[in-house]
Design a protein around this motif. Structure first.
Motif, mmCIF file in Angstrom:
data_model
loop_
_atom_site.group_PDB
_atom_site.id
_atom_site.type_symbol
_atom_site.label_atom_id
_atom_site.label_comp_id
_atom_site.label_asym_id
_atom_site.label_seq_id
_atom_site.Cartn_x
_atom_site.Cartn_y
_atom_site.Cartn_z
ATOM 1 N N CYS A 173 3.699 -4.042 -28.643
ATOM 2 C CA CYS A 173 3.518 -3.602 -30.023
ATOM 3 C C CYS A 173 2.568 -4.565 -30.736
ATOM 4 O O CYS A 173 1.997 -5.458 -30.113
ATOM 5 C CB CYS A 173 4.862 -3.547 -30.745
ATOM 6 S SG CYS A 173 5.622 -5.164 -30.966
ATOM 7 N N SER A 174 2.389 -4.370 -32.035
ATOM 8 C CA SER A 174 1.573 -5.310 -32.803
ATOM 9 C C SER A 174 2.395 -5.786 -33.992
ATOM 10 O O SER A 174 3.447 -5.220 -34.298
ATOM 11 C CB SER A 174 0.287 -4.643 -33.287
ATOM 12 O OG SER A 174 0.590 -3.625 -34.217
ATOM 13 N N ASP A 175 1.874 -6.833 -34.667
ATOM 14 C CA ASP A 175 2.591 -7.298 -35.858
ATOM 15 C C ASP A 175 2.589 -6.218 -36.932
ATOM 16 O O ASP A 175 3.580 -5.964 -37.588
ATOM 17 C CB ASP A 175 1.990 -8.620 -36.378
ATOM 18 C CG ASP A 175 0.483 -8.584 -36.586
ATOM 19 O OD1 ASP A 175 -0.162 -7.572 -36.237
ATOM 20 O OD2 ASP A 175 -0.067 -9.582 -37.104
ATOM 21 N N ALA A 181 -5.579 1.743 -47.439
ATOM 22 C CA ALA A 181 -5.304 0.567 -48.256
ATOM 23 C C ALA A 181 -3.960 -0.069 -47.916
ATOM 24 O O ALA A 181 -3.626 -1.140 -48.412
ATOM 25 C CB ALA A 181 -5.341 0.967 -49.736
ATOM 26 N N LYS A 182 -3.179 0.589 -47.082
ATOM 27 C CA LYS A 182 -1.828 0.098 -46.777
ATOM 28 C C LYS A 182 -1.779 -0.718 -45.489
ATOM 29 O O LYS A 182 -2.551 -0.502 -44.570
ATOM 30 C CB LYS A 182 -0.868 1.280 -46.605
ATOM 31 C CG LYS A 182 -0.397 1.874 -47.922
ATOM 32 C CD LYS A 182 0.707 2.895 -47.697
ATOM 33 C CE LYS A 182 0.150 4.220 -47.226
ATOM 34 N NZ LYS A 182 1.085 5.320 -47.156
ATOM 35 N N THR A 183 -0.826 -1.649 -45.443
ATOM 36 C CA THR A 183 -0.521 -2.357 -44.202
ATOM 37 C C THR A 183 0.915 -2.029 -43.833
ATOM 38 O O THR A 183 1.808 -2.172 -44.664
ATOM 39 C CB THR A 183 -0.651 -3.881 -44.403
ATOM 40 O OG1 THR A 183 -1.972 -4.148 -44.882
ATOM 41 C CG2 THR A 183 -0.449 -4.626 -43.106
ATOM 42 N N LEU A 184 1.124 -1.558 -42.613
ATOM 43 C CA LEU A 184 2.486 -1.225 -42.193
ATOM 44 C C LEU A 184 3.029 -2.313 -41.276
ATOM 45 O O LEU A 184 2.310 -2.872 -40.460
ATOM 46 C CB LEU A 184 2.528 0.119 -41.463
ATOM 47 C CG LEU A 184 1.890 1.312 -42.172
ATOM 48 C CD1 LEU A 184 2.070 2.575 -41.356
ATOM 49 C CD2 LEU A 184 2.482 1.489 -43.567
ATOM 50 N N LYS A 206 -1.566 -9.586 -32.283
ATOM 51 C CA LYS A 206 -1.739 -9.952 -33.685
ATOM 52 C C LYS A 206 -2.876 -9.122 -34.253
ATOM 53 O O LYS A 206 -3.992 -9.190 -33.766
ATOM 54 C CB LYS A 206 -2.052 -11.445 -33.802
ATOM 55 C CG LYS A 206 -2.073 -11.923 -35.246
ATOM 56 C CD LYS A 206 -2.130 -13.446 -35.331
ATOM 57 C CE LYS A 206 -0.763 -13.954 -35.732
ATOM 58 N NZ LYS A 206 -0.474 -15.313 -35.706
ATOM 59 N N ARG A 207 -2.595 -8.301 -35.255
ATOM 60 C CA ARG A 207 -3.660 -7.526 -35.880
ATOM 61 C C ARG A 207 -3.758 -7.811 -37.376
ATOM 62 O O ARG A 207 -4.795 -8.151 -37.886
ATOM 63 C CB ARG A 207 -3.431 -6.023 -35.627
ATOM 64 C CG ARG A 207 -4.397 -5.097 -36.371
ATOM 65 C CD ARG A 207 -5.850 -5.415 -36.030
ATOM 66 N NE ARG A 207 -6.809 -4.563 -36.735
ATOM 67 C CZ ARG A 207 -8.023 -4.953 -37.108
ATOM 68 N NH1 ARG A 207 -8.446 -6.177 -36.843
ATOM 69 N NH2 ARG A 207 -8.823 -4.132 -37.735
ATOM 70 N N THR A 208 -2.628 -7.684 -38.088
ATOM 71 C CA THR A 208 -2.679 -7.799 -39.547
ATOM 72 C C THR A 208 -2.362 -9.211 -40.027
ATOM 73 O O THR A 208 -2.673 -9.557 -41.160
ATOM 74 C CB THR A 208 -1.668 -6.833 -40.188
ATOM 75 O OG1 THR A 208 -0.378 -7.102 -39.638
ATOM 76 C CG2 THR A 208 -2.049 -5.393 -39.925
#
Ligand code: WT7
Length: 635
Positions: A173-175, A181-184, A206-208
């Motif tokens: 998965c990712s962080d 405009a949103k970060t989940l 690690k993405r966001t």
């Protein structure tokens, strides 16, 4: 003449006729023309739709990633394989060459091995549209692990169900993920899901950069583990019918169906259909806007294009960010030649000012495609005029998670197109329309239930862990036929038009939703006695969900708007926001047959504002309820 690349209508018919009169010989020729086999097959096809059993290219040995990657290294090593366009238009696009992709897949595959993953193990991938997603998929395929991708919009409960159903050993998965405009926060969804699962290791991209909990011993950041890891990884030699992946689709019970796809047939079919449906030529830039978490992305962002040495664009973001011109900005920026999207997206974009389209140079486009649901005439014309400038043929492609690849589609520049018609079956696809007595309807200008009467290489082989359900769902409605669940008509020239689902599945914004799992979620609410879901026409989503909900006596005077919100929150948490109800009507009861079955047909008519056409309702258990449902209708 080459079977592999059809270039005009006469050729289509020649190839089609051959494919029907000698199917095994036909697929053998396709398989010989283009692929890298470690060992040739002994037998092209073995099948029996009663068992049902379908085996293609038995005896053959191969690895699909060798066909997607290694085979291109000498001729296309420096060609872009994946062109990654980030959510934020200010972040640079990444051109990942075949050489680089090969190396990153090998490294990732070595990482999986070092974490104990072996041939046959199931690995759950829950990632947003970032390069690590196709890399993780291909890494699994390289070592013979079976990937089970879960679209990163599904809830923790839905994710846990899918992890447990096929007994996954690992989750990737990712962080987090960017959506406009949103970060989940994806990692916390995984953490919640894993409270219900036994998973030894979780690999995290690690993405966001948002704050996440890493459970020690279980969770590992991927980047440090990839340092100093070898970029060479020999392929696992796979048998033709070894599993390649599982992908879940909803069904008429609450439990999702894990469709199992195998190696050789899936590879041959997706590569073949990609080449023909998109008329891909070397150096074209091809873009499919689907998420890789759906079958469209598996087959037509990753496996089909890469098997052909294509350049495949993958986009992380959404069509509305930073504005409604984003898709056309990307087409212009990367000079996209083939563009493949869903009708619901076209309808949403058609609502916005057309200057979002006309302000970009779209002259690179040669072929347009749609998939996922019937495309209505208005959307078809908007797409044809504004995007294709009436010069790019539209391939309306029909297929299913179960079919693995496109089954009905025009061959662009060969098959004359007509709005709302998916037109003709691809070579090797033998369709049948069935009547309600189980008989095949012959001739043209007829309508019936759409079936397929001969196996094709990329069909799902079973439902993971439940072969009986596979037989019941697809092979029991009609003798010796695969039943699609769709209705279709065949016009005077033999073109097919899909008329929609004829079962308890509703297609909302191109997503396949079963009514049963949604009703199960609603019924968990303590105030709810029972519920029924139907679809009704919606101008952007194609269909939207209309829920009829009967409350328990005790909860009757609760605030209805609060209840509506609680019900939709429950659906979001059990399945995901895609399954939320557009309309919720509270009812005193639901119309039922004498045997107690909810009469959805009546509820559907009411939601469609056709309550004057209910027909005879006197045989119902509770005909008096119908009047009150009509009175309270919110349609
Ligand atoms: C159902 C399969 C296959 C890609 C995404 C959906 C509907 C799909 C079309 C089309 C009319 C279509 C059918 C089918 N569908 N393409 N071109 N015209 N209907 O995959 O989630 O497995 O859904 O989508 O109803 O049975 P899926």
């Amino acid at each position: 003449m080459s079977n592999y690349h059809i270039k005009h209508l006469e050729e289509y018919w020649q190839v089609y006729r051959k494919s029907v009169s000698h199917p095994e010989h036909f697929w053998e020729e396709v398989a010989e023309e283009h692929f890298l086999w470690r060992k040739r097959w002994d037998k092209v096809l073995e099948w029996d739709f009663n068992t049902p059993i379908v085996k293609w290219f038995q005896g053959a040995q191969l690895n699909i990633t060798e066909n997607c990657l290694d085979r291109h290294l000498t001729t296309r090593g420096d060609k872009t394989a994946l062109l990654f366009e980030p959510n934020d238009p200010k972040e640079a696009a990444q051109h990942i060459t075949y050489k680089e992709l090969h190396k990153r897949v090998c490294q990732f595959a070595n990482l999986l091995k070092s974490q104990g993953i072996r041939k046959g193990d199931r690995v759950c991938i829950y990632l947003p549209m970032i390069p690590e997603l196709p890399i993780a998929m291909l890494a699994c395929a390289r070592i013979g692990a079976v990937h089970s991708m879960v679209f990163a919009g599904f809830s923790a409960t839905a994710l846990a169900t899918r992890i447990n159903d096929c007994d996954c050993k690992m989750v990737i998965c990712s962080d987090g993920s960017y959506r406009g405009a949103k970060t989940l926060d994806l990692k916390s969804i995984v953490d919640e899901a894993l409270e219900e699962c036994e998973i030894a290791s979780v690999l995290v991209v690690k993405r966001t950069g948002n704050d996440v909990q890493m459970k020690s011993g279980r969770d590992h950041w991927i980047a440090p583990l990839l340092e100093n890891i070898s970029g060479e990884c020999p392929v696992e030699i796979m048998e033709a019918e070894d599993p390649l992946f599982i992908l879940y689709t909803s069904g008429s019970t609450g439990k999702p169906k894990g469709m199992l796809h195998t190696t050789a047939g899936y590879m041959v079919y997706t590569a073949y259909t990609f080449k023909n449906v998109f008329q891909y030529r070397e150096n074209d830039i091809y873009w499919c806007t689907a998420d890789i978490g759906w079958i469209t992305g598996h087959s037509y962002i990753v496996y089909g294009p890469l098997c052909n040495g294509a350049t495949s664009v993958m986009f992380e973001g959404v069509p509305s960010y930073p504005n409604f011109g984003r898709f056309w900005d990307i087409v212009d920026k990367h000079k996209v030649n083939q563009f493949y999207t869903a009708p619901t997206v076209i309808r949403a974009l058609a609502k916005e000012n057309v200057s979002h389209v006309t302000s970009h140079d779209l002259s690179s486009l040669k072929v347009l495609g749609t998939v996922g649901e019937p495309i209505n005439e208005e959307a078809w014309h908007w797409y044809n005029e504004n995007v294709g400038k009436k010069k790019s043929p539209i391939a309306d492609t029909w297929f299913q998670t179960e079919t693995g690849g496109i089954m009905i589609s025009p061959i662009p520049y060969s098959t004359p197109t007509i709005p709302t018609f998916a037109t003709l079956p691809l070579p090797g696809v033998q369709l049948a329309l069935m009547d309600d007595n189980g008989k095949e309807i012959q001739g043209n200008q007829v309508e019936g239930k759409l079936c397929i009467k001969f196996p094709w290489p990329s069909m799902a082989r079973t439902i993971y862990g439940d072969h009986n359900r596979y037989r019941e769902t697809y092979f029991s409605a009609y003798d010796n036929m695969y039943f699609t669940g769709d209705g279709a008509l065949r016009d005077a020239v033999g073109y097919y038009r899909i008329t929609g689902r004829v079962d308890d599945v509703i297609i909302v914004s191109g997503h396949n939703l079963g009514t049963a799992p949604i009703e199960d979620a609603i019924n968990e609410h303590p105030a709810v006695a029972e519920s029924a879901i139907v679809g009704y026409p919606h101008d952007i989503k194609g269909n939207a969900l209309y829920g009829y909900v009967t409350l328990k006596e005790t909860g009757a005077d609760r605030n209805q708007d609060n209840l509506r919100k609680e019900i939709n929150d429950l659906i979001t948490s059990r399945i995901g926001p895609i399954a939320k109800l557009e309309v919720i009507q509270f009812t005193d009861g639901l119309p039922k047959t004498r045997s107690g079955k909810i009469m959805r047909r009546i509820l559907r008519k009411i939601a469609h504002k056709e309550s004057d056409q209910l027909g005879d309702i006197s045989t119902l258990l509770n005909p008096e309820v119908v009047e009150s449902v009509i009175k309270g209708s919110l349609a």
